[in-house]
Write a protein that holds these residues in place. Sequence first.
Motif, mmCIF file in Angstrom:
data_model
loop_
_atom_site.group_PDB
_atom_site.id
_atom_site.type_symbol
_atom_site.label_atom_id
_atom_site.label_comp_id
_atom_site.label_asym_id
_atom_site.label_seq_id
_atom_site.Cartn_x
_atom_site.Cartn_y
_atom_site.Cartn_z
ATOM 1 N N ARG A 41 0.828 -1.206 0.000
ATOM 2 C CA ARG A 41 0.000 0.000 0.000
ATOM 3 C C ARG A 41 0.861 1.256 0.000
ATOM 4 O O ARG A 41 0.511 2.249 -0.628
ATOM 5 N N SER A 42 2.011 1.216 0.697
ATOM 6 C CA SER A 42 2.835 2.414 0.846
ATOM 7 C C SER A 42 4.009 2.467 -0.113
ATOM 8 O O SER A 42 4.444 3.544 -0.499
ATOM 9 N N PHE A 43 4.559 1.298 -0.481
ATOM 10 C CA PHE A 43 5.774 1.271 -1.296
ATOM 11 C C PHE A 43 5.668 0.288 -2.439
ATOM 12 O O PHE A 43 4.895 -0.670 -2.396
ATOM 13 N N VAL A 44 6.547 0.534 -3.408
ATOM 14 C CA VAL A 44 6.989 -0.499 -4.334
ATOM 15 C C VAL A 44 8.494 -0.571 -4.127
ATOM 16 O O VAL A 44 9.190 0.443 -4.233
ATOM 17 N N GLY A 45 8.999 -1.749 -3.781
ATOM 18 C CA GLY A 45 10.405 -1.866 -3.434
ATOM 19 C C GLY A 45 11.148 -2.798 -4.367
ATOM 20 O O GLY A 45 10.586 -3.765 -4.893
ATOM 21 N N PHE A 46 12.436 -2.461 -4.595
ATOM 22 C CA PHE A 46 13.289 -3.257 -5.478
ATOM 23 C C PHE A 46 14.614 -3.543 -4.783
ATOM 24 O O PHE A 46 15.087 -2.741 -3.967
ATOM 25 N N ILE A 47 15.197 -4.663 -5.137
ATOM 26 C CA ILE A 47 16.542 -4.986 -4.676
ATOM 27 C C ILE A 47 17.410 -5.240 -5.898
ATOM 28 O O ILE A 47 17.076 -6.073 -6.752
ATOM 29 N N ARG A 48 18.501 -4.494 -5.966
ATOM 30 C CA ARG A 48 19.479 -4.688 -7.044
ATOM 31 C C ARG A 48 20.863 -4.685 -6.431
ATOM 32 O O ARG A 48 21.203 -3.770 -5.671
ATOM 33 N N ASN A 49 21.594 -5.721 -6.739
ATOM 34 C CA ASN A 49 22.955 -5.855 -6.217
ATOM 35 C C ASN A 49 22.993 -5.760 -4.692
ATOM 36 O O ASN A 49 23.903 -5.186 -4.102
ATOM 37 N N GLY A 50 21.957 -6.311 -4.040
ATOM 38 C CA GLY A 50 21.906 -6.343 -2.589
ATOM 39 C C GLY A 50 21.519 -5.031 -1.948
ATOM 40 O O GLY A 50 21.537 -4.917 -0.712
ATOM 41 N N GLN A 86 16.608 5.411 -1.195
ATOM 42 C CA GLN A 86 17.502 4.271 -1.006
ATOM 43 C C GLN A 86 17.972 4.263 0.452
ATOM 44 O O GLN A 86 18.928 4.945 0.804
ATOM 45 N N PRO A 87 17.258 3.523 1.305
ATOM 46 C CA PRO A 87 17.604 3.499 2.747
ATOM 47 C C PRO A 87 19.035 3.030 2.953
ATOM 48 O O PRO A 87 19.514 2.129 2.266
ATOM 49 N N GLN A 88 19.695 3.656 3.913
ATOM 50 C CA GLN A 88 21.059 3.272 4.253
ATOM 51 C C GLN A 88 21.021 2.191 5.341
ATOM 52 O O GLN A 88 20.473 2.402 6.414
ATOM 53 N N LEU A 89 21.581 1.044 5.033
ATOM 54 C CA LEU A 89 21.523 -0.093 5.952
ATOM 55 C C LEU A 89 22.930 -0.523 6.332
ATOM 56 O O LEU A 89 23.853 -0.422 5.545
ATOM 57 N N LYS A 90 23.053 -1.013 7.551
ATOM 58 C CA LYS A 90 24.356 -1.481 8.037
ATOM 59 C C LYS A 90 24.415 -3.012 8.123
ATOM 60 O O LYS A 90 25.308 -3.556 8.738
ATOM 61 N N ASN A 91 23.456 -3.661 7.527
ATOM 62 C CA ASN A 91 23.364 -5.126 7.655
ATOM 63 C C ASN A 91 23.867 -5.870 6.430
ATOM 64 O O ASN A 91 23.523 -7.013 6.215
ATOM 65 N N GLY A 92 24.632 -5.196 5.613
ATOM 66 C CA GLY A 92 25.165 -5.880 4.446
ATOM 67 C C GLY A 92 24.119 -6.044 3.365
ATOM 68 O O GLY A 92 23.172 -5.260 3.240
ATOM 69 N N ARG A 93 24.280 -7.043 2.564
ATOM 70 C CA ARG A 93 23.419 -7.253 1.403
ATOM 71 C C ARG A 93 22.013 -7.682 1.818
ATOM 72 O O ARG A 93 21.825 -8.521 2.688
ATOM 73 N N ILE A 94 21.030 -7.100 1.141
ATOM 74 C CA ILE A 94 19.625 -7.474 1.343
ATOM 75 C C ILE A 94 19.220 -8.451 0.245
ATOM 76 O O ILE A 94 19.483 -8.212 -0.934
ATOM 77 N N ARG A 95 18.600 -9.536 0.657
ATOM 78 C CA ARG A 95 18.224 -10.574 -0.289
ATOM 79 C C ARG A 95 16.808 -10.404 -0.811
ATOM 80 O O ARG A 95 16.515 -10.635 -1.978
ATOM 81 N N GLN A 96 15.883 -10.017 0.075
ATOM 82 C CA GLN A 96 14.479 -9.922 -0.307
ATOM 83 C C GLN A 96 13.822 -8.730 0.367
ATOM 84 O O GLN A 96 14.259 -8.268 1.427
ATOM 85 N N ILE A 97 12.747 -8.250 -0.284
ATOM 86 C CA ILE A 97 11.947 -7.183 0.286
ATOM 87 C C ILE A 97 10.482 -7.610 0.258
ATOM 88 O O ILE A 97 10.031 -8.288 -0.682
ATOM 89 N N PHE A 98 9.736 -7.233 1.297
ATOM 90 C CA PHE A 98 8.328 -7.595 1.413
ATOM 91 C C PHE A 98 7.557 -6.351 1.839
ATOM 92 O O PHE A 98 7.795 -5.809 2.927
ATOM 93 N N CYS A 99 6.663 -5.890 0.982
ATOM 94 C CA CYS A 99 5.904 -4.683 1.272
ATOM 95 C C CYS A 99 4.504 -5.032 1.750
ATOM 96 O O CYS A 99 3.833 -5.893 1.169
#
Length: 988
Positions: free
Chosen positions: A44-53, A66-79
């Motif tokens: 409802r709020s986002f459309v999210g994509f993952i490219r190159n983690g 593009q949120p800044q994350l400290k957890n390394g590569r992101i594999r999946q997103i769920f909106c």
Amino acid sequence: MLCYWGAQVREGFGLVKPDQVEHGNSGIRSMCPKLKVQDMSAGRSFVGFIRNGKVSVLSSDGKLKQPQLKNGRIRQIFCGGAGAVLLSDSGTVVIMDKSTVCKHLKGLDNRQVIQIACGDHHSMALTKDGQLFVWGENSHGQLGLKKDHPSSPSAQHVQSLSGIPVAQISAGGDHSFVLSLSGVVFGWGKNSAGQLGLGDTTDRYVPTVVNSLHQKKTVSISCGGEHTATLSKGGTVFTFGSGGSGQLGHNSFKDEHHPRVVAELWGSKVSHITCGRHHTLVSVASSKLIYSFGCEIQGQLGNGEVTTQSVPFPVDLPTECNDEYTIDKLIAGENHSFALFVKELESKAKSNPSNEVLTLNDGMIDRWLAGTDSWATIKKEINTVFSSAASLNGSFLKMSCDDHYQTSEEHCGLDFDLVKTSFAKLSENKSLISEVVKVVQQMLRSLNLNPTGVESLRVYLLLPELIKHLEKQQRTELTEALASKILQLDPDAHKVLEKYWAKSPDDWLKNLVKLFRKASAKLIGQITYGKMGFDFKKRLKRFLKILQMIYQVCGSANKDIPNRDFIIFEVNDLLDTLETTLKNLFWRLWLSAFTEDCQDVEKLRDCYFEIIKILVKFPSAADTVSKQRMFVFLQWQLFTPRAILLNGNMLQINRESVWMDTFAYLRQKKHKFCNPMQVKFIGENGIDGRGLSAEFFSLLSQSLLKWEKKVLEVHESSLVWFNTEGMQDNRDFYYLGVICGMALYNRHYINLDFPLALYKKLLQRSPTLNDLEELSPVEARSLKSLLEEDEEEVVDMLFLDFTVKGKKLIPNGDQIQVTKVNRQKYVDLYVDFVFNKSVKKQFKHYLRGFSKGCPLDAWSMFHPEELQKLLHGSPKYEWSELQQCASYEKCSASDELVQNFWTVFFELSEENKRKFLMFLYGTDRVPVGGFSKRPLKIFQSDCPDAEDRLPEAQTCFGRFILHKYSDINTLRDKLIHAISFCEVFGRG
């Protein structure tokens, strides 16, 4: 390549420049970003994509962040409705709110998450070890944590599903679903439109099995706003819930409360399903087509229509999608639709085991044994698999012919052969098996005792096979822990587990019996030698209860497992020790030599008696002889030697009126049934050392059969049963029961040939058609012929109705004809009538009398066959055994006189041999266990007038006095005369 259609959004989503977006028919847009899209999601709020983690999100206001994350590569997103959830390569979870602020989710520390699902206001996470966690709002029970559980910002464990091997999770508007590896579907949460598929509109606050999808081989599930779709292995689509926008695809706009097949897709072999807010998308891999149905207001169906659509129509995909691309992911969002395509070669090479629960399999064990991985890696895998009931329950499923999809209360879905070979291999490595044991011990403590689905019970089938290969100490500890957990299961789970046992292979069930019998035997052995550990009585009860459960299962399922396999022969050693202890105490008391150390012996004695009282509650645990000994020991507790001497219950009767004298005696109500009885025949010498009382019961049996009131009726089989017609009253059957009970209590035989059915009824077991065949062979054979008849016309021509001898078996039974359809019911009711209804009053009073005559209720430990032998004696006369067991006094087996006796004896007819037993013992019954259980002492008399004397018997001692006859003919004449007219001789 990414294709999308529906509500207007920022052109290219910021992934490509607007002029790089291709516009096709029906509002379909497509693009090929230079940086490959690894995963995407729409809510409802986002459309999210993952490219190159890395994550890119387009919010509803069109801004790309593009949120800044400290957890390394992101594999999946769920909106979802309220934000998004991110999953890293390491399995950690990050929550992103509407302002794209990210934070760690609490409650999932040190857990590797493999799947996530987001609803409007709640989310779900599945871990590698098969555990389900939820967080968010619980307004409609969508968290599955019971009705009054509050909403939670941190992850909460759904314990009711802790043993279910989960394959997939899905979250809708305010409802949730879980799919197991065996295709079992669980739903909970909001159900206002029937979106749970349970046939009603009542919300559910805990996971509930969708029974209408049982054995449909469900492989995928997707939740929309208020509707749900499931996909079966063969490509069949079921939908249910809200249908107001046509999103169910049933050519109607009605809600559906049960799963219903989307008929328009029948035969299409759908490969993927996804539900949006008010629309549904499905794809067919073979034809590379996407179908859509539901709300089209903002073009989310992608076929050029602008109205709602209640049947599936193809989406107008660009032609290049059908050439070199194949569908990788299909997404139905709020008012959008997305299809992510990959090159066919990439698709074939792609596999994603990272989103599957870790389960144990033969290949994994081979890898452990080979040592190709580090010990740390192996230990981590062992800990993941064996610490989780869910992981174990998903292991070793029988995949051939989709057998595991048949999982039900009758079918466990396990490949037993694979289980056996795999655990056998695992046990070859002591380091591995030692590590496994440590983890399993922890897992057993956390087992869910109130499981939601039957798949949770597979662990109870797997562990015995594992325990079988352990060292003795480890085996005992785990067996005890397993027994404790089995007994704590709720009643419904117990029933299912027993059904699984009944369907298990015989060799596996035999191993189960052996496991718990060995554990019981070890504990009884320790008790026998005074090594009582902590809670030894409680521990023994656990093992015996499990053994009794298995024994009952084997009986009802006709398993080829003999009773002997259940017998704990160490019980005999315990009884030997108790007997020695009792004799020791008796003589000390008799000689007034009671000392302080006797108190310890008394404690030991009391402990042994407590163990016996436990054992008598489990009929399968001991053999007949051991049970008889226990019965005698428990009798000793009811009376003392002094009580025997002072109150011997002396019954004085005449031979000619034995029944009437007995009846008169019992009506005086002076008999103390707990003490042993003694008999004196009026006008005869002799002291009853059991011989006279044995004869008394033999004579009494004959009198009962001749009694003019005819309480018993002799059937065609020569067996007797209660007479339902005549002049007898309730007291007649009561006193018949008293006599039989007294015989059992005093360990004598009664010469009344009751069928086995009586002893089944005494032990509260139901007689069967086979029992009727024993009592009335002709009657039973007619019923069996009725059941075996193949021709329906022949059954009808018998003109049978639901009556027996004019008595209605059911209301209006005389008007209901017996047919091929209802004949089994008729036969069951017929047998029930003969053994139960027709003699209900008679048996009630007989049972009351039996319990009075035998005040020690430990007789319930015997099996029906054993009880029959104890009361009626063994039907087998092994005459050679009588000779083998004989002992001799003042003579030997080689003496001519003794040899002549045995020659004459074996020449006797069967009837005369039995008369000899009557002459010698006062009864012609063979004791349980054969003649070896009753002494025969042949004594040679040297009296000078031997030729004028008949052989004599001292019945109390089993002593046969044989005079020194001059030849074999004289011996023959004297013996036959003695046994034929023995009633004239007084014996003691």
